[in-house]
Design a protein around this motif. Structure first.
Motif, PDB file in Angstrom:
ATOM      1  N   ASN A 155      32.558 -23.020  -9.464  1.00 35.07           N
ATOM      2  CA  ASN A 155      32.516 -21.568  -9.621  1.00 35.07           C
ATOM      3  C   ASN A 155      31.139 -21.133 -10.112  1.00 35.07           C
ATOM      4  N   THR A 156      30.833 -19.855  -9.907  1.00 37.91           N
ATOM      5  CA  THR A 156      29.512 -19.356 -10.286  1.00 37.91           C
ATOM      6  C   THR A 156      29.443 -18.925 -11.742  1.00 37.91           C
ATOM      7  N   SER A 157      30.584 -18.702 -12.383  1.00 37.95           N
ATOM      8  CA  SER A 157      30.600 -18.352 -13.803  1.00 37.95           C
ATOM      9  C   SER A 157      31.896 -18.835 -14.428  1.00 37.95           C
TER      10      SER A 157
ATOM     11  N   THR B 118      26.916 -18.659 -16.688  1.00 40.05           N
ATOM     12  CA  THR B 118      26.841 -18.679 -15.231  1.00 40.05           C
ATOM     13  C   THR B 118      26.241 -20.013 -14.792  1.00 40.05           C
ATOM     14  N   ARG B 119      26.423 -20.312 -13.522  1.00 42.55           N
ATOM     15  CA  ARG B 119      25.852 -21.554 -13.001  1.00 42.55           C
ATOM     16  C   ARG B 119      24.334 -21.528 -13.081  1.00 42.55           C
ATOM     17  N   GLU B 120      23.742 -20.365 -12.854  1.00 42.90           N
ATOM     18  CA  GLU B 120      22.283 -20.230 -12.927  1.00 42.90           C
ATOM     19  C   GLU B 120      21.783 -20.539 -14.337  1.00 42.90           C
ATOM     20  N   GLU B 121      22.508 -20.071 -15.340  1.00 47.09           N
ATOM     21  CA  GLU B 121      22.125 -20.361 -16.726  1.00 47.09           C
ATOM     22  C   GLU B 121      22.215 -21.859 -17.016  1.00 47.09           C
TER      23      GLU B 121
ATOM     24  N   LEU C   8      31.998 -24.907 -13.619  1.00 50.32           N
ATOM     25  CA  LEU C   8      30.806 -24.369 -12.966  1.00 50.32           C
ATOM     26  C   LEU C   8      30.371 -25.203 -11.760  1.00 50.32           C
TER      27      LEU C   8
ATOM     28  N   SER D 214      30.391 -16.831 -22.454  1.00 54.59           N
ATOM     29  CA  SER D 214      30.494 -17.195 -21.037  1.00 54.59           C
ATOM     30  C   SER D 214      29.163 -17.778 -20.583  1.00 54.59           C
TER      31      SER D 214
END
Length: 707
Positions: free
Chosen positions: A279-281, A300-303, A276, A298
């Motif tokens: 990558n974004t996910s 995501t980077r936001e998570e 991450l 999975s």
């Protein structure tokens, strides 16, 4: 000749740098990795160190020890060990007052203290280095966290000695990185106004920052601050706990109830964190995690950034504290150098930019190797065998230290804050005491409340012996030289008696002489000066191991190293026997079929079958000598056949070589004959042409005379 080298003693992995005439190199280990896992494992027969411990970690969790630098030098009742229990899978126990582990090793329950564990690992790093450079190593500089106390620094030095090394210096890791920056940026550094640089290290288990002032050829650490309990492993743990909740809801399994399952999730969490960063996910899949259940999810980077917000909130405080102590603002900084593997997390970099007032970050230094390279250069400074450019540096003392003594009649004080916090080291100070007999000095941290809980405020004791009163029974002056040495150790370097004498001292002439004018007669003044009389004996008691304890643990480590080598050699001989059985079987009906009689083939097959049956039966756990004996028993027949084959091959090679030589000679003879024929033809042609020219001249010379 010993090659100087430096070790970045990391919590997750360590990096080795070596100093050579052409520069600083990073050493690769047996699997060609530039960093070696900081793990020690214990097996049925031998120890697993570094990469071997990592490979066996999941299947040997209770007997594998990590967080070596976090437990080094700590007492068994240290509150900090409660944090480490979240990350150490082996059982933490008391080993003669020191933190240690209980493991199953060589079929028995055994205990090892933290210094022994660190020594085992350092010994492995020494072996990696000697193997890679094909030379000897002894002198080493070990880089440790800036928050290490005197106790932990001495423990690191003791571990190095037990590993057979000579620790010439224990250095703060950020200082080592700063030295590397100063040395390799030396040509760009100013000579007058210093360049102010913040060096931020976001590591596996802690986070620290130092403000350094650079000039050409020199460095001074202005301030240091840290959070010793926040690093990349906390992010990994947060990710693992997040997926633990998902798996409990989705698959009805509790990974916290199964240490192996949780360890696998933690390992995968670290990989996901790295993915991450670029990558974004990223997917999160583990086969047969628990109860033969495959899990998948999975993130995501936001998570991820949402889950680690509580950790990101801890970033500003150490930076703000360091800037305040250095009396600087972000605007005063010329550069912000960032190192440490966890600094690759995008949200961490964004937070750092925010805290430094929008200033861009610099990654001039290698994030993973900067500390090891700096440590290797510092070791080269101390080495008589390697020449390096001069570089002066002063480190910062973060704890205040007071020396005390027993008060005698006539003294107003019996203690003195000798090395205050915020001062620089190495540093020395001399105090004068008046005594009629032997006395003791003690050193302790001035403000115990500033220390991490569990760290002893007492540093050391020095018995000064050999003091005798003057002839008239009065107290004599004792000069005591107190020192904080380059490793940060507090000590009494020397002590001697002194007497004050009245002497005549020349007064320097400060006037100017005119041309031809003679200098005036020298003038003198009467002054009192101290003169050294007798050296005194110093007996030092400190928090580290004494010589007897060091010798005992060194002997144990040497014995364990010999046993590990025997196990490795035995395994090599076992593998050699197994390989020979399959090799000779394949060749007896192929390459060697024409070089052995039927009887020899039958006997060889019979012995090979018997050796194989023994190897996978009673011989599975045999001795090195037994494997060698079985190998030689087979080879006694096989080598005879192989010798015939090689003789035939050699005959064919020689025959081929002779044929090639004959062909070469024939070609050379033909070439020589052709050359001779061509030369003869050329000579004949030249002779013919000469004759023709001579005949033409005779014809032209005929004259007819008529009457």
């Amino acid at each position: 000749m010993s090659t100087p080298f430096g070790i970045d003693f990391g919590n997750y992995s360590s990096v080795i740098g070596v100093a050579r005439n052409r520069g600083i190199d990073v050493v690769v280990n047996e699997v060609s990795n530039r960093a070696t896992p900081s793990l020690v494992g214990f097996g049925v027969k031998n120890r697993y160190l570094g990469e071997a411990a990592r490979s066996n970690e999941i299947s040997n969790l209770k007997n594998t020890v990590g967080s070596l630098k976090r437990i080094l030098g700590r007492k068994s009742d240290d509150p900090a060990l409660e944090i480490e229990k979240k990350f150490i899978t082996s059982e933490l126990v008391d080993v003669e007052g020191l933190a240690g582990v209980k493991v199953r090793f060589q079929g028995e329950q055994k205990t090892f203290n933290s210094i022994q564990l660190a020594a085992m690992y350092l010994n492995k790093l020494k072996h990696i280095t000697t193997t890679e450079i094909k030379g000897n190593v002894s002198d080493v500089v070990i880089a440790v966290p800036v928050w290490y106390s005197e106790v932990q620094r001495r423990a690191a030095a003791d571990a190095a000695i037990i590993a057979g090394l000579n620790p010439v210096r224990i250095v703060n890791d950020l200082t080592a990185a700063a030295v590397g920056y100063g040395v390799f940026k030396n040509s760009e550094l100013p000579e007058d106004k210093p360049r102010n640089v913040a060096i931020v290290d976001f590591g596996h288990a802690s986070y620290s920052v130092s403000i350094a002032a650079f000039k050409k050829g020199e460095l001074k650490i202005l301030a240091t601050a840290y959070n010793r309990d926040f690093g990349g492993r906390d992010v990994d743990l947060a990710i693992a706990n997040h997926f633990g909740k998902i798996f409990q809801e989705k698959y009805k399994i509790d990974i916290h109830s199964n240490p192996k399952a949780f360890s696998r999730v933690l390992t995968q969490a670290e990989r996901l964190k790295k993915i991450l960063s670029a990558n974004t996910s990223a997917p999160f899949n583990i086969e047969s995690l628990m109860n033969d259940i495959d899990v998948s999810a999975s993130m995501t980077r936001e998570e991820l950034e949402e889950y680690i917000q509580p950790f990101l909130a801890q970033i500003p405080e150490p930076i703000e504290r360091a800037l305040k102590d250095a009396k600087l603002t972000p605007a005063d900084l010329d550069s912000i150098e960032v190192i440490g593997g966890s600094s690759r997390i995008p949200s961490v970099k964004e937070k750092l930019v925010e805290v430094f007032g929008g200033k861009s970050l610099s990654f001039t230094l290698n994030q993973d190797e900067a500390v090891a390279r700096g440590a290797a250069f510092i070791c080269a400074i101390h080495s008589p065998t390697v020449r390096v450019r001069p570089f002066k540096f002063e480190d910062l003392n973060i704890y205040s230290v007071t020396y005390s003594w027993e008060k005698v009649e006539g003294e107003d004080v019996n203690e003195l804050e000798v090395f205050p916090a915020g001062g620089w080291f190495p540093n020395s100070k001399v105090i004068t005491l008046f005594r009629t007999a032997d006395f003791d000095l003690e050193a302790r941290y001035t403000h115990p409340e500033t220390l991490e809980k569990g760290i002893n405020a007492w540093i050391g004791k020095w018995a000064v012996k050999g003091v005798k009163p003057s002839e008239n029974g009065e107290a004599v002056a004792v000069k005591v030289k107190l020192r904080q040495d380059p490793s940060g150790f507090y000590t009494v370097e020397s002590a001697y008696t002194a007497e004050e004498r009245t002497v005549e001292e020349e007064i320097p002439f400060e006037g100017e002489l005119k041309e031809g004018e003679e200098a005036p007669e020298p003038q003198y003044k009467t002054v009192k000066k101290w003169f050294k009389k007798d050296d005194l004996t110093i007996v030092h008691t400190h928090t580290g191991l004494d010589d007897a304890a060091q010798a005992k643990l060194l002997e144990i480590e040497s014995q364990l190293t010999s046993e590990d080598k025997l196990v490795a050699d035995t395994e090599d001989r076992k593998n050699a026997l197994e390989e020979y059985i399959y090799d000779i079987r394949g060749k007896i009906d192929d390459l060697y079929k024409d070089f052995a009689s039927d009887d020899e083939k039958a006997r060889l097959r019979e012995k090979a079958d018997a050796a194989e049956e023994w190897l996978y039966g009673d011989g599975d756990d045999a001795t090195k000598a037994q494997y060698i004996a079985k190998y030689e028993e087979l080879a006694s027949i096989g080598n005879v056949i192989r010798g015939r084959y090689l003789s035939k091959i050699e005959e064919e090679r020689q025959a081929k070589q002779a044929a090639q030589e004959a062909e070469k000679q024939r070609i050379m003879a033909e070439k020589l004959q052709a050359q001779k024929a061509a030369q003869a033809a050329a000579q004949a042609e030249a002779a013919a042409k000469a004759a023709e020219e001579a005949g033409s001249q005779d014809a032209d010379g005929d004259v007819s005379i008529e009457n």
